[in-house]
Design a protein around this motif. Sequence first.
Motif, mmCIF file in Angstrom:
data_model
loop_
_atom_site.group_PDB
_atom_site.id
_atom_site.type_symbol
_atom_site.label_atom_id
_atom_site.label_comp_id
_atom_site.label_asym_id
_atom_site.label_seq_id
_atom_site.Cartn_x
_atom_site.Cartn_y
_atom_site.Cartn_z
ATOM 1 N N PRO A 21 -8.488 9.115 -11.524
ATOM 2 C CA PRO A 21 -8.513 9.869 -10.263
ATOM 3 C C PRO A 21 -9.355 9.168 -9.210
ATOM 4 N N TYR A 22 -9.047 9.428 -7.959
ATOM 5 C CA TYR A 22 -9.646 8.684 -6.865
ATOM 6 C C TYR A 22 -10.727 9.496 -6.158
ATOM 7 N N GLN A 23 -11.559 8.739 -5.430
ATOM 8 C CA GLN A 23 -12.539 9.350 -4.536
ATOM 9 C C GLN A 23 -12.529 8.605 -3.217
ATOM 10 N N LEU A 24 -12.617 9.340 -2.128
ATOM 11 C CA LEU A 24 -12.829 8.767 -0.807
ATOM 12 C C LEU A 24 -14.184 9.250 -0.319
ATOM 13 N N ILE A 25 -15.100 8.317 -0.139
ATOM 14 C CA ILE A 25 -16.459 8.673 0.263
ATOM 15 C C ILE A 25 -16.750 8.044 1.613
ATOM 16 N N ALA A 26 -17.131 8.860 2.577
ATOM 17 C CA ALA A 26 -17.426 8.368 3.917
ATOM 18 C C ALA A 26 -18.551 7.339 3.873
ATOM 19 N N GLY A 27 -18.348 6.243 4.587
ATOM 20 C CA GLY A 27 -19.375 5.214 4.690
ATOM 21 C C GLY A 27 -19.501 4.317 3.486
ATOM 22 N N GLN A 28 -18.625 4.467 2.500
ATOM 23 C CA GLN A 28 -18.667 3.649 1.287
ATOM 24 C C GLN A 28 -17.369 2.854 1.182
ATOM 25 N N ASP A 29 -17.453 1.635 0.656
ATOM 26 C CA ASP A 29 -16.265 0.812 0.469
ATOM 27 C C ASP A 29 -15.381 1.451 -0.603
ATOM 28 N N ASN A 30 -14.244 1.985 -0.190
ATOM 29 C CA ASN A 30 -13.334 2.670 -1.110
ATOM 30 C C ASN A 30 -12.146 1.807 -1.529
ATOM 31 N N GLU A 31 -12.136 0.549 -1.123
ATOM 32 C CA GLU A 31 -10.961 -0.296 -1.351
ATOM 33 C C GLU A 31 -10.829 -0.692 -2.820
ATOM 34 N N PRO A 32 -9.612 -0.716 -3.361
ATOM 35 C CA PRO A 32 -9.407 -1.147 -4.745
ATOM 36 C C PRO A 32 -9.523 -2.659 -4.868
ATOM 37 N N ASN A 33 -9.684 -3.123 -6.104
ATOM 38 C CA ASN A 33 -9.748 -4.562 -6.353
ATOM 39 C C ASN A 33 -8.378 -5.198 -6.184
ATOM 40 N N VAL A 34 -8.352 -6.350 -5.545
ATOM 41 C CA VAL A 34 -7.143 -7.176 -5.502
ATOM 42 C C VAL A 34 -7.185 -8.094 -6.715
ATOM 43 N N VAL A 35 -6.192 -7.952 -7.604
ATOM 44 C CA VAL A 35 -6.208 -8.717 -8.853
ATOM 45 C C VAL A 35 -5.242 -9.890 -8.832
ATOM 46 N N TRP A 36 -4.329 -9.917 -7.866
ATOM 47 C CA TRP A 36 -3.389 -11.040 -7.738
ATOM 48 C C TRP A 36 -2.802 -11.004 -6.348
ATOM 49 N N SER A 37 -2.519 -12.170 -5.822
ATOM 50 C CA SER A 37 -1.846 -12.238 -4.526
ATOM 51 C C SER A 37 -1.092 -13.554 -4.434
ATOM 52 N N PHE A 38 -0.125 -13.580 -3.556
ATOM 53 C CA PHE A 38 0.628 -14.812 -3.311
ATOM 54 C C PHE A 38 0.985 -14.884 -1.839
ATOM 55 N N THR A 39 0.759 -16.045 -1.259
ATOM 56 C CA THR A 39 1.223 -16.321 0.090
ATOM 57 C C THR A 39 1.615 -17.788 0.164
ATOM 58 N N ASN A 40 2.357 -18.122 1.209
ATOM 59 C CA ASN A 40 2.817 -19.489 1.420
ATOM 60 C C ASN A 40 3.144 -19.611 2.898
ATOM 61 N N SER A 41 2.941 -20.766 3.451
ATOM 62 C CA SER A 41 3.161 -20.937 4.886
ATOM 63 C C SER A 41 4.609 -20.693 5.287
ATOM 64 N N ASN A 42 5.537 -20.731 4.323
ATOM 65 C CA ASN A 42 6.943 -20.475 4.615
ATOM 66 C C ASN A 42 7.364 -19.042 4.315
ATOM 67 N N LEU A 43 6.439 -18.229 3.831
ATOM 68 C CA LEU A 43 6.756 -16.844 3.513
ATOM 69 C C LEU A 43 6.391 -15.960 4.699
ATOM 70 N N TYR A 44 7.411 -15.432 5.374
ATOM 71 C CA TYR A 44 7.120 -14.537 6.487
ATOM 72 C C TYR A 44 8.317 -13.656 6.799
ATOM 73 N N SER A 45 8.057 -12.373 6.861
ATOM 74 C CA SER A 45 9.021 -11.417 7.382
ATOM 75 C C SER A 45 8.231 -10.334 8.083
ATOM 76 N N SER A 46 8.497 -10.136 9.356
ATOM 77 C CA SER A 46 7.721 -9.169 10.135
ATOM 78 C C SER A 46 8.018 -7.738 9.736
ATOM 79 N N GLY A 47 9.132 -7.520 9.018
ATOM 80 C CA GLY A 47 9.473 -6.189 8.544
ATOM 81 C C GLY A 47 10.229 -6.270 7.240
ATOM 82 N N LEU A 48 10.650 -5.096 6.721
ATOM 83 C CA LEU A 48 11.417 -5.034 5.475
ATOM 84 C C LEU A 48 10.636 -5.684 4.336
ATOM 85 N N SER A 49 11.329 -6.158 3.283
ATOM 86 C CA SER A 49 10.780 -6.987 2.209
ATOM 87 C C SER A 49 10.229 -6.180 1.032
#
Length: 414
Positions: free
Chosen positions: A328-356
Amino acid sequence: MKITNKKLIKGFSLFLTIVFTACNSDDTNITEDDSIIYDDDTYFLVADQQNNEAHLINYEGEELFNWDLNGALGNDINLLSDGSLIVCLKANNASFTYGGYGGIFKKINADQSIDWEITYSTDDYTAHHDVEYLSNGNIIFPVWSELSITEAREEGFAANYNLNPESIIEMNPLTQEIVWEWHSMDHIIQDYDNTKNNYGVVADNPNKIDVNYNYQTRNDGDIMHINGLTLDEDNDLLYLTVNNYSEVWVLDHSTTTLEASGNTGGNYGLGGDLIYRFGNPETYDNVGDSTLNNVHYPNLLETGNMLVYANSVYTNQSEVVEYELTPPYQLIAGQDNEPNVVWSFTNSNLYSSGLSSAVRMDNGNTLIAEGRDGTLWEVTPEGDIEWLYKTQYATIWRTYVFNSDSPAITALGL
């Protein structure tokens, strides 16, 4: 990044177009081995907005099945285990025609006959973007409605145009009975005018939606623009990608409709207030790093993590982000509530302003659909590009992955 031709595709000229483009990137290396055979047990369901069609293709790009939608594709398609397809289509003369509008839902059987069809579009509201088919047989989808300038001003909205807030509707498609609903305007906060409704301190109310978050950068009432939803039925949590707030909202779906209109009740005790949100803490004047800038498809994985497609995290460059979610989640004012990023991928040729979209494959790779380019990327956990394919479809809403032995594929007779 490294690209390896794991699969040899028939449309090799299309593949080379992408490969040569990728060669212009300093971080891309390419190896070619034409002797490697493609995997013929994996199929891709493509929502083709350009041609208003749904295609099932393989790695070679061969079309294995096509559905006759008999209408303009709104956005989403869902292939069910019985081989039927639920699709969003555009209603004629819809009141709201922002990108992604729909208004019609149709269930098309494997033999192309129509099981049911629903129109949810009037002068007062229009369904849009996404639809999910639940285990109880209901469907759930987002809806635009409208408040006049005068009505919106009374709620503390600062802009001088009509407001098109979001709602979520759950419906029994056979009876067309609305069995649950949630309305964003029941859960807003504003610090613009202390003589109007909903006045308060945004930073002190992280579970509320700042109705004036982005009004100065917009010229229409589509301030939120929910474009995707996913229901975690185990935890009764509803996840929404909110493009114009660049974040994911989490609602308590265990509430009754009455509870969903207030701020008490339900499994998490907050009624219809946001029980969690992430991706852009600026929306509620909070601390923490923003990891999203425009966003599509809240794809909840079997692990409990979530993949999303972040359209514009970098200048003309997208990113796929995987978050570790721990309800279960908590949102606390003034506290960092962001989840951990465990994986990501980007590339200079990867771009779509919408959809996807981004989905996790059984082999552990991630299949990315670059919506406004019609390109499919298969990326390994290490970030290597294992397959890169420019489809013949210029605009893709999403792409889903199926194995040849899945019940849906069997039901289609493939």
